[in-house]
Design a protein around this motif. Structure first.
Motif, PDB file in Angstrom:
ATOM      1  N   ARG A   1       0.819  -1.220   0.000  1.00  9.59           N
ATOM      2  CA  ARG A   1       0.000   0.000   0.000  1.00  9.59           C
ATOM      3  C   ARG A   1       0.847   1.262   0.000  1.00  9.59           C
ATOM      4  N   SER A   2       2.065   1.156   0.502  1.00  6.92           N
ATOM      5  CA  SER A   2       2.952   2.319   0.617  1.00  6.92           C
ATOM      6  C   SER A   2       4.302   1.899   0.040  1.00  6.92           C
ATOM      7  N   LEU A   3       5.227   2.886  -0.073  1.00 10.18           N
ATOM      8  CA  LEU A   3       6.546   2.515  -0.617  1.00 10.18           C
ATOM      9  C   LEU A   3       7.301   1.597   0.344  1.00 10.18           C
ATOM     10  N   VAL A   4       7.145   1.816   1.662  1.00 17.59           N
ATOM     11  CA  VAL A   4       7.832   0.913   2.593  1.00 17.59           C
ATOM     12  C   VAL A   4       7.365  -0.525   2.342  1.00 17.59           C
ATOM     13  N   GLU A   5       6.051  -0.698   2.254  1.00 15.82           N
ATOM     14  CA  GLU A   5       5.523  -2.054   2.053  1.00 15.82           C
ATOM     15  C   GLU A   5       5.927  -2.620   0.687  1.00 15.82           C
ATOM     16  N   ARG A   6       5.884  -1.791  -0.343  1.00 12.64           N
ATOM     17  CA  ARG A   6       6.233  -2.271  -1.687  1.00 12.64           C
ATOM     18  C   ARG A   6       7.730  -2.633  -1.778  1.00 12.64           C
ATOM     19  N   ALA A   7       8.579  -1.772  -1.229  1.00 10.01           N
ATOM     20  CA  ALA A   7      10.024  -2.060  -1.303  1.00 10.01           C
ATOM     21  C   ALA A   7      10.332  -3.346  -0.528  1.00 10.01           C
ATOM     22  N   ALA A   8       9.622  -3.562   0.594  1.00  8.35           N
ATOM     23  CA  ALA A   8       9.831  -4.794   1.360  1.00  8.35           C
ATOM     24  C   ALA A   8       9.373  -6.002   0.549  1.00  8.35           C
TER      25      ALA A   8
END
Ligand SMILES: Cc1cc2nc3c(=O)[nH]c(=O)nc-3n(C[C@H](O)[C@H](O)[C@H](O)COP(=O)(O)O)c2cc1C
Length: 206
Positions: free
Chosen positions: A117-124
């Protein structure tokens, strides 16, 4: 060019902002290129726990002043957590690992379920799908069953769960000693050398 020495750091809204700043300073001190993304509540926690000097706008000078790190211009790239088109949202970007420190239970849940949902979640999510190191530093106490299950899901997907749980056998005297220990554990999990704590010798100091 991103590559071997590029690591993504996500800061989210769990308590323990000092672990994030210590980790950032230690990575920069080792010459690592940092791709930094901070959630809205991560920004709030930086200020609430460390003061205005550590706000995102002042973060680089704060790290230099507090940790005595000489920070090369351009060695930290700031990303918006809303920018799902940022470089680190793609596996084609040569970022070799990521740490989320501290990691809120909300972001943990998002990573566990691949929500992006967010860049932190996507990058992870990118780290997991590319089989690259992902270190998650969760902080909450006590923990609910869904939170515990989300940690298991992340571990099963290949992440290292590295709870914000400093040890006391090093006889820490200050909060910075505790933060050094956690940052050292994080660098070790990412395969980055450090001297943040003395190796265990088998005996507690007298
Ligand atoms: C002062 C403060 C401390 C918080 N501490 C924690 C915490 O230790 N662990 C946690 O999971 N959430 C904590 N929260 C709640 C999260 O910040 C909240 O769930 C937020 O939505 C997380 O969003 P993020 O993961 O996008 O940062 C805290 C919130 C505040 C304002």
């Amino acid at each position: 060019m991103p590559g071997e020495s590029t690591i993504a750091v996500g800061i989210t809204g769990a308590s323990g902002a000092i672990y994030a700043t210590r980790t950032l300073a230690a990575l920069l001190c080792r010459g690592v290129q940092v791709e930094l993304v901070v959630s809205d509540f991560g920004r709030r926690l930086l200020k609430d726990e460390l003061g205005d000097d550590a706000s995102i706008e002042n973060l680089v000078p704060y790290l230099s002043a507090k940790y005595g790190v000489e920070i090369r211009p351009g060695s930290v790239t700031f990303h918006s957590n809303r920018d799902l088109g940022a470089t680190i949202a793609s596996g084609s970007h040569g970022c070799r690992g990521m740490v989320i420190v501290p990691c809120s239970m909300k972001t943990l849940a998002g990573v566990a379920h691949g929500l992006s949902r967010s860049l932190v979640e996507r990058a992870a999510d990118v780290m997991l799908k590319e089989r690259r190191p992902l270190v998650i530093v969760p902080r909450e106490t006590p923990m609910s069953l869904p939170q515990l299950r989300n940690m298991v899901l992340c571990a099963e997907a290949g992440a290292t769960i590295l709870p914000a749980m400093p040890a006391f056998y090093q006889q820490p005297k200050t909060l910075d000693d505790l933060a050094d220990f956690m940052a050292g554990k994080i660098l070790s999990a990412l395969g980055v050398d450090h001297q943040l704590y003395a190796p265990w010798t088998g005996r507690v100091k007298a």
